[in-house]
Design a protein around this motif. Structure first.
Motif, short mmCIF file in Angstrom:
data_model
loop_
_atom_site.label_atom_id
_atom_site.label_comp_id
_atom_site.label_asym_id
_atom_site.label_seq_id
_atom_site.Cartn_x
_atom_site.Cartn_y
_atom_site.Cartn_z
N VAL A 16 24.82 32.49 35.16
CA VAL A 16 25.22 32.12 36.48
C VAL A 16 26.85 32.07 36.59
O VAL A 16 28.18 32.74 36.88
N ARG A 17 27.68 31.76 35.60
CA ARG A 17 29.37 30.56 35.19
C ARG A 17 30.17 31.87 34.49
O ARG A 17 31.31 32.31 34.65
N ASP A 18 29.23 32.73 34.17
CA ASP A 18 29.87 33.42 33.01
C ASP A 18 30.67 34.67 33.85
O ASP A 18 31.05 35.71 33.84
N LEU A 24 36.28 36.82 38.31
CA LEU A 24 37.45 36.23 38.57
C LEU A 24 38.57 36.59 37.58
O LEU A 24 39.64 36.37 38.58
N ALA A 25 38.69 36.49 36.30
CA ALA A 25 39.37 37.37 35.41
C ALA A 25 40.33 38.33 36.07
O ALA A 25 41.14 38.68 35.60
N ILE A 30 43.40 34.09 41.30
CA ILE A 30 43.20 33.67 40.88
C ILE A 30 42.17 32.91 39.05
O ILE A 30 42.82 33.99 38.76
N GLU A 31 42.72 32.06 38.61
CA GLU A 31 42.86 31.48 37.87
C GLU A 31 41.49 29.88 37.41
O GLU A 31 41.38 28.94 38.11
N VAL A 32 40.74 30.31 36.66
CA VAL A 32 39.49 29.72 36.30
C VAL A 32 39.99 28.35 35.27
O VAL A 32 40.59 28.64 34.33
#
Length: 218
Positions: A16-18, A24-25, A30-32
């Protein structure tokens, strides 16, 4: 707001995180700036990375998303938290909102909804996805629950007399306020003591004040 929105991703599932990071990348706005696999890590990463928005899962080891949200939003200049979860029950929704979450999305939401929610909460709005919006409206429209009066074993008149006793009034003054004779007030006070199971007027007054009676009118 200038520059991309700084976002922290919190979920105990790496896939999920990936997936969120990959989504978002593709967005220049937006910047993670950080990721976390549980609530404890989320609190530390949020403090170090200073994100503007947090995508927060609820069911995680060590510390769940509700408590993590509560701690993150308690910080100075906190980020806006969006819960992103599989849980669509009212209890989870209410707990998240009470903890300070500004948004609540189900994981079935598409990427456009997630991006829109990030921008909305960082602009000061609250966002609830289609899967929970109806529940939010129902909860807001539900009539307030009326709290029962203290000492339900007392009649309304007995409660009025007890209120004045708690305020420190003598029987004559209580009678003048309520339009009762001093003898009636004295009899009523005796009944109140019996019903409350207390030995004297002072004990009744203390019990009444603990329940919120005897306060001056605003």
């Amino acid at each position: 707001m200038t520059g991309p929105v700084r976002v922290l991703l919190v979920d105990d599932h790496a896939v999920v995180r990936d997936g969120l990071r990959a989504l978002l990348a593709t967005r220049p706005d937006i910047e993670v700036v950080g990721v976390a696999a549980d609530g404890v890590e989320a609190v530390h990463v949020a403090r170090d990375c200073r994100p503007q928005a947090v995508l927060m899962d609820l069911a995680m080891p060590r510390m769940d998303g509700i408590e993590a949200t509560r701690r993150i939003v308690a910080a100075t200049d906190p980020p806006a938290v969006i819960v992103l979860t599989m849980s669509d029950d009212d209890a989870s929704l209410l707990a998240a909102v009470r903890a300070g979450a500004r948004g609540y999305l189900l994981k079935e939401a598409d990427g456009a909804d997630v991006v829109a929610a990030i921008h909305a909460v960082t602009a000061g709005q609250a966002v609830f996805g289609p899967g929970v919006a109806a529940a939010v409206l129902a909860l807001l429209q539900a009539p307030p629950v009326r709290q029962p009066p203290p000492f339900p074993q007392l009649s309304g008149r007995e409660r009025e007399v007890l209120d004045r006793v708690a305020a420190g009034l003598a029987n004559a003054s209580i009678g003048a306020v309520l339009g009762l004779s001093p003898k009636t007030v004295a009899n009523t006070v005796s009944l109140v003591l019996t019903k409350l199971g207390v030995p004297d007027r002072a004990a009744a007054a203390a019990q009444a004040r603990a329940a919120g009676l005897g306060r001056p009118s605003p």
